[in-house]
Scaffold this motif. Sequence first.
Motif, PDB file in Angstrom:
ATOM      1  N   ASN A 144     -18.245 -11.286  -5.551  1.00  0.00           N
ATOM      2  CA  ASN A 144     -17.354 -10.833  -4.477  1.00  0.00           C
ATOM      3  C   ASN A 144     -15.951 -10.548  -4.999  1.00  0.00           C
ATOM      4  O   ASN A 144     -15.281  -9.616  -4.534  1.00  0.00           O
ATOM      5  CB  ASN A 144     -17.311 -11.866  -3.353  1.00  0.00           C
ATOM      6  N   LEU A 145     -15.503 -11.337  -5.979  1.00  0.00           N
ATOM      7  CA  LEU A 145     -14.210 -11.053  -6.613  1.00  0.00           C
ATOM      8  C   LEU A 145     -14.250  -9.719  -7.350  1.00  0.00           C
ATOM      9  O   LEU A 145     -13.297  -8.936  -7.282  1.00  0.00           O
ATOM     10  CB  LEU A 145     -13.832 -12.173  -7.578  1.00  0.00           C
ATOM     11  N   VAL A 146     -15.350  -9.461  -8.038  1.00  0.00           N
ATOM     12  CA  VAL A 146     -15.515  -8.184  -8.739  1.00  0.00           C
ATOM     13  C   VAL A 146     -15.513  -7.029  -7.737  1.00  0.00           C
ATOM     14  O   VAL A 146     -14.852  -6.006  -7.942  1.00  0.00           O
ATOM     15  CB  VAL A 146     -16.816  -8.183  -9.564  1.00  0.00           C
ATOM     16  N   ARG A 147     -16.238  -7.202  -6.633  1.00  0.00           N
ATOM     17  CA  ARG A 147     -16.285  -6.170  -5.588  1.00  0.00           C
ATOM     18  C   ARG A 147     -14.889  -5.895  -5.028  1.00  0.00           C
ATOM     19  O   ARG A 147     -14.491  -4.733  -4.886  1.00  0.00           O
ATOM     20  CB  ARG A 147     -17.227  -6.616  -4.467  1.00  0.00           C
ATOM     21  N   SER A 148     -14.138  -6.944  -4.740  1.00  0.00           N
ATOM     22  CA  SER A 148     -12.790  -6.769  -4.197  1.00  0.00           C
ATOM     23  C   SER A 148     -11.869  -6.086  -5.211  1.00  0.00           C
ATOM     24  O   SER A 148     -11.012  -5.270  -4.836  1.00  0.00           O
ATOM     25  CB  SER A 148     -12.212  -8.127  -3.787  1.00  0.00           C
ATOM     26  N   HIS A 149     -12.037  -6.418  -6.483  1.00  0.00           N
ATOM     27  CA  HIS A 149     -11.231  -5.777  -7.532  1.00  0.00           C
ATOM     28  C   HIS A 149     -11.487  -4.275  -7.560  1.00  0.00           C
ATOM     29  O   HIS A 149     -10.534  -3.463  -7.553  1.00  0.00           O
ATOM     30  CB  HIS A 149     -11.565  -6.393  -8.888  1.00  0.00           C
ATOM     31  N   TYR A 150     -12.751  -3.886  -7.585  1.00  0.00           N
ATOM     32  CA  TYR A 150     -13.067  -2.457  -7.645  1.00  0.00           C
ATOM     33  C   TYR A 150     -12.676  -1.739  -6.360  1.00  0.00           C
ATOM     34  O   TYR A 150     -12.273  -0.568  -6.386  1.00  0.00           O
ATOM     35  CB  TYR A 150     -14.554  -2.250  -7.949  1.00  0.00           C
ATOM     36  N   PHE A 151     -12.804  -2.432  -5.228  1.00  0.00           N
ATOM     37  CA  PHE A 151     -12.371  -1.866  -3.942  1.00  0.00           C
ATOM     38  C   PHE A 151     -10.880  -1.529  -4.011  1.00  0.00           C
ATOM     39  O   PHE A 151     -10.459  -0.421  -3.653  1.00  0.00           O
ATOM     40  CB  PHE A 151     -12.647  -2.873  -2.829  1.00  0.00           C
ATOM     41  N   THR A 152     -10.081  -2.477  -4.497  1.00  0.00           N
ATOM     42  CA  THR A 152      -8.639  -2.268  -4.593  1.00  0.00           C
ATOM     43  C   THR A 152      -8.301  -1.178  -5.604  1.00  0.00           C
ATOM     44  O   THR A 152      -7.439  -0.321  -5.347  1.00  0.00           O
ATOM     45  CB  THR A 152      -7.934  -3.580  -4.974  1.00  0.00           C
ATOM     46  N   GLN A 153      -8.983  -1.176  -6.746  1.00  0.00           N
ATOM     47  CA  GLN A 153      -8.737  -0.150  -7.756  1.00  0.00           C
ATOM     48  C   GLN A 153      -9.079   1.237  -7.220  1.00  0.00           C
ATOM     49  O   GLN A 153      -8.370   2.219  -7.502  1.00  0.00           O
ATOM     50  CB  GLN A 153      -9.557  -0.430  -9.022  1.00  0.00           C
ATOM     51  N   ALA A 154     -10.137   1.335  -6.447  1.00  0.00           N
ATOM     52  CA  ALA A 154     -10.524   2.628  -5.865  1.00  0.00           C
ATOM     53  C   ALA A 154      -9.457   3.124  -4.896  1.00  0.00           C
ATOM     54  O   ALA A 154      -9.152   4.325  -4.852  1.00  0.00           O
ATOM     55  CB  ALA A 154     -11.874   2.497  -5.153  1.00  0.00           C
ATOM     56  N   MET A 155      -8.870   2.210  -4.122  1.00  0.00           N
ATOM     57  CA  MET A 155      -7.802   2.602  -3.208  1.00  0.00           C
ATOM     58  C   MET A 155      -6.572   3.082  -3.966  1.00  0.00           C
ATOM     59  O   MET A 155      -5.976   4.115  -3.630  1.00  0.00           O
ATOM     60  CB  MET A 155      -7.406   1.430  -2.306  1.00  0.00           C
ATOM     61  N   LEU A 156      -6.197   2.348  -4.992  1.00  0.00           N
ATOM     62  CA  LEU A 156      -4.970   2.665  -5.722  1.00  0.00           C
ATOM     63  C   LEU A 156      -5.089   3.948  -6.536  1.00  0.00           C
ATOM     64  O   LEU A 156      -4.075   4.573  -6.866  1.00  0.00           O
ATOM     65  CB  LEU A 156      -4.597   1.500  -6.649  1.00  0.00           C
ATOM     66  N   SER A 157      -6.311   4.339  -6.860  1.00  0.00           N
ATOM     67  CA  SER A 157      -6.504   5.528  -7.690  1.00  0.00           C
ATOM     68  C   SER A 157      -6.601   6.817  -6.875  1.00  0.00           C
ATOM     69  O   SER A 157      -6.730   7.901  -7.450  1.00  0.00           O
ATOM     70  CB  SER A 157      -7.767   5.377  -8.548  1.00  0.00           C
ATOM     71  N   GLN A 158      -6.553   6.705  -5.536  1.00  0.00           N
ATOM     72  CA  GLN A 158      -6.734   7.893  -4.694  1.00  0.00           C
ATOM     73  C   GLN A 158      -5.556   8.043  -3.721  1.00  0.00           C
ATOM     74  O   GLN A 158      -4.789   7.100  -3.496  1.00  0.00           O
ATOM     75  CB  GLN A 158      -8.065   7.786  -3.946  1.00  0.00           C
ATOM     76  N   PRO A 159      -5.411   9.228  -3.133  1.00  0.00           N
ATOM     77  CA  PRO A 159      -4.250   9.506  -2.270  1.00  0.00           C
ATOM     78  C   PRO A 159      -4.197   8.618  -1.029  1.00  0.00           C
ATOM     79  O   PRO A 159      -5.223   8.116  -0.561  1.00  0.00           O
ATOM     80  CB  PRO A 159      -4.437  10.975  -1.866  1.00  0.00           C
ATOM     81  N   THR A 160      -3.002   8.434  -0.508  1.00  0.00           N
ATOM     82  CA  THR A 160      -2.822   7.731   0.760  1.00  0.00           C
ATOM     83  C   THR A 160      -2.775   8.748   1.903  1.00  0.00           C
ATOM     84  O   THR A 160      -2.668   9.953   1.693  1.00  0.00           O
ATOM     85  CB  THR A 160      -1.531   6.901   0.753  1.00  0.00           C
ATOM     86  N   MET A 161      -2.838   8.236   3.129  1.00  0.00           N
ATOM     87  CA  MET A 161      -2.818   9.078   4.322  1.00  0.00           C
ATOM     88  C   MET A 161      -1.493   8.846   5.055  1.00  0.00           C
ATOM     89  O   MET A 161      -1.191   7.717   5.446  1.00  0.00           O
ATOM     90  CB  MET A 161      -4.008   8.725   5.219  1.00  0.00           C
ATOM     91  N   GLU A 162      -0.723   9.895   5.239  1.00  0.00           N
ATOM     92  CA  GLU A 162       0.596   9.756   5.841  1.00  0.00           C
ATOM     93  C   GLU A 162       0.546   9.146   7.230  1.00  0.00           C
ATOM     94  O   GLU A 162       1.420   8.361   7.608  1.00  0.00           O
ATOM     95  CB  GLU A 162       1.291  11.124   5.893  1.00  0.00           C
ATOM     96  N   SER A 163      -0.478   9.498   8.001  1.00  0.00           N
ATOM     97  CA  SER A 163      -0.544   9.007   9.377  1.00  0.00           C
ATOM     98  C   SER A 163      -0.777   7.497   9.452  1.00  0.00           C
ATOM     99  O   SER A 163      -0.543   6.877  10.501  1.00  0.00           O
ATOM    100  CB  SER A 163      -1.656   9.736  10.142  1.00  0.00           C
ATOM    101  N   LEU A 164      -1.226   6.891   8.367  1.00  0.00           N
ATOM    102  CA  LEU A 164      -1.419   5.439   8.336  1.00  0.00           C
ATOM    103  C   LEU A 164      -0.280   4.719   7.623  1.00  0.00           C
ATOM    104  O   LEU A 164      -0.232   3.492   7.630  1.00  0.00           O
ATOM    105  CB  LEU A 164      -2.735   5.099   7.615  1.00  0.00           C
ATOM    106  N   ASP A 165       0.617   5.492   7.058  1.00  0.00           N
ATOM    107  CA  ASP A 165       1.696   4.900   6.261  1.00  0.00           C
ATOM    108  C   ASP A 165       2.900   4.612   7.145  1.00  0.00           C
ATOM    109  O   ASP A 165       3.944   5.264   7.057  1.00  0.00           O
ATOM    110  CB  ASP A 165       2.063   5.846   5.112  1.00  0.00           C
TER     111      ASP A 165
END
Length: 199
Positions: free
Chosen positions: A64-85
């Motif tokens: 689960n720690l590995v899953r959370s790490h990759y989940f976070t890395q996937a978020m940080l490596s891709q664009p954000t959405m202005e409407s949620l920022d």
Amino acid sequence: MAWLLGYVNPLDPSFVAAVLAIAFNPLFWNVVARWEQKTHRLSKAFGSPYLACYALGGAILLLNLVRSHYFTQAMLSQPTMESLDNVGAYCVGLALLGAGALFVLSSFSALGFTGTFLGDYFGILKEARVTTFPFSVLDNPMYWGSTANYLGWAIMHASPAGLLLSAIVALVYVIAVCYEEPFTAEIYRQKAAKSHKQS
């Protein structure tokens, strides 16, 4: 869901790793638990069903720690959405994270370590299925609490990739529940039938 794909590169290595980790974890613990239930090999190897269950629980926590790490890395490596920022969205994400943590921690408190980590497959059974909070308000609160955690984390990061991965987490848990529920119910049915014969 289609509009999310405009923000997400599904071939990004971090995203692929996150999807694989999300899919692998429930597959792993279900395969191992069913194998143990049929063969008792882990209990024999560790000399105790409790030690075997603790070992599987430890492995699940690490995964689960590995899953959370990759989940976070996937978020940080891709664009954000202005409407949620914005602050409002961040607060919604924080609330989801808090609710998810409440369900996960209260589930663990109600079930204990062996109840949380598939102890019933090791022959470590409760007297009856747990029905106190949070099970009194939601079926499978551990799974839905975990999903809320990921969704809240994604919203706090204004991450379309995180939203899509949260949907995948939810889908994988739905499949896992369909696979696990009948089997767990049968284990407790057999326990009840055995108790009835003895009485």
